[in-house]
Design an enzyme around this catalytic site. Structure first.
Site, PDB file in Angstrom:
ATOM      1  CG  HIS A 149      43.927  53.983  35.639  1.00 44.46           C
ATOM      2  ND1 HIS A 149      44.138  55.245  36.161  1.00 44.46           N
ATOM      3  CD2 HIS A 149      42.680  53.626  36.027  1.00 44.46           C
ATOM      4  CE1 HIS A 149      43.067  55.619  36.844  1.00 44.46           C
ATOM      5  NE2 HIS A 149      42.170  54.660  36.775  1.00 44.46           N
TER       6      HIS A 149
ATOM      7  N   PRO B  56      54.244  46.564  45.460  1.00 40.85           N
ATOM      8  CG  PRO B  56      54.496  46.508  43.135  1.00 40.85           C
ATOM      9  CD  PRO B  56      54.081  47.389  44.269  1.00 40.85           C
ATOM     10  CD  GLU B  57      57.550  44.136  50.786  1.00 41.59           C
ATOM     11  OE1 GLU B  57      58.589  43.486  51.033  1.00 41.59           O
ATOM     12  OE2 GLU B  57      56.846  44.624  51.664  1.00 41.59           O
TER      13      GLU B  57
ATOM     14  NE  ARG C  34      48.947  56.071  45.254  1.00 39.95           N
ATOM     15  CZ  ARG C  34      49.325  55.927  46.519  1.00 39.95           C
ATOM     16  NH1 ARG C  34      49.245  54.753  47.097  1.00 39.95           N
ATOM     17  NH2 ARG C  34      49.775  56.960  47.195  1.00 39.95           N
TER      18      ARG C  34
END
Ligand SMILES: [Zn+2]
Length: 275
Positions: free
Chosen positions: A92, A2-3, A111
């Site tokens: 997750h 994500p930016e 991740r």
């Protein structure tokens, strides 16, 4: 990853549902998610009310009424969702905040690179991660006077310099490629060769790119989804990122992909000539 526009979209999605809510219970399932003492994090957050949700570059700032702020960095795959359905929680889900209306704010991260840290709200500017951030687009500090010295003292390629969050913050790999295409600067141009006019154009294009991207709700290049489950649609407006082999929207020359500073970089070899 994500930016900044994606993080801003997450912020806007969360604020409606979380601001003003009391956090009645906190469960941390992956201890390394928390930078610092996990027990203290749980103790301080439990019972606190969310007063606001802010952002600095790619950091979400969840402000609490007890003088503390949760600094949340989503890194590669971190995301928030809000649900009262137990099936929304899976392997997750690494942090679960129960709210006083029965909804749960669930932090998922496949991740596991994302991090959360509790910090004194009045002292945020001294936090190590926040302190080193350069000015970000659309903020009052994002001026020619501030940016020029930060950029031209580098001899490295401009792509790497613009990605350096201590020079300017908020722009990642996607938007740096888009900005450099827009201003017709080759990504391997040495930063110290840029003219005042080039720097001015980079500033304007960065502001414009971020404004557009925030409006579009970010880019769904990989798996980004906002807190309400909406996918961003900025990827439809990207001109060069991921467009190798397709014609440049300006001159129809084929977009090329090269590596610059180890990062995949997209540019038009005709519009963006090295100086
Ligand atoms: Zn072109």
């Amino acid at each position: 990853m994500p930016e900044m526009p994606e993080v801003e979209t997450v912020r806007r999605g969360l604020i409606d549902q979380v601001k003003g809510r009391k956090i009645t219970h906190v469960e941390i399932r992956y201890q390394n998610l928390i930078t610092g003492d996990v027990d203290q994090f749980v103790e301080f957050v439990t019972g606190a009310t969310v007063t606001d949700i802010g952002r600095r570059a790619k950091f979400l700032l969840i402000h609490l009424d007890n003088g503390y702020t949760i600094i949340s960095h989503l890194r590669m795959e971190g995301r928030y969702k809000i649900s009262n359905d137990p099936s929304a929680i899976d392997k997750h889900s690494h942090a679960i905040f129960t709210l006083d209306n029965g909804e749960k704010l669930i932090y998922n991260d496949v991740r596991k690179f994302g991090r959360m840290q509790l910090w004194n709200t009045d002292d945020l500017s001294n936090n190590k991660s926040i302190q080193k951030l350069g000015p970000e687009p659309l903020s009052k500090d994002f001026t020619f006077e501030n940016l020029k010295p930060r950029i031209i003292r580098h001899r490295k390629d401009i792509k790497t310099v613009l990605l350096d969050q201590s020079v300017m913050s908020g722009l990642g790999n996607i938007y740096v490629d888009e900005v450099l295409w827009k201003v017709k600067i080759h990504p391997e141009t040495s930063a110290n060769h840029l003219t005042d006019k080039d720097i001015q154009k980079i500033i304007e294009a960065s502001n414009e790119e971020m404004r557009q991207a925030i409006q579009a709700g970010g880019s769904t290049v990989r798996s980004y989804i906002d807190a309400n489950g909406h996918k961003g649609n900025m990827q439809n407006s990207l001109k060069v990122y991921g467009k190798e082999g397709t014609p440049c929207p300006r001159c129809e020359t084929e977009i090329e992909k090269i590596k610059v500073g180890g990062r995949g970089t997209h540019f038009c070899p005709k519009c963006q000539v090295i100086k």
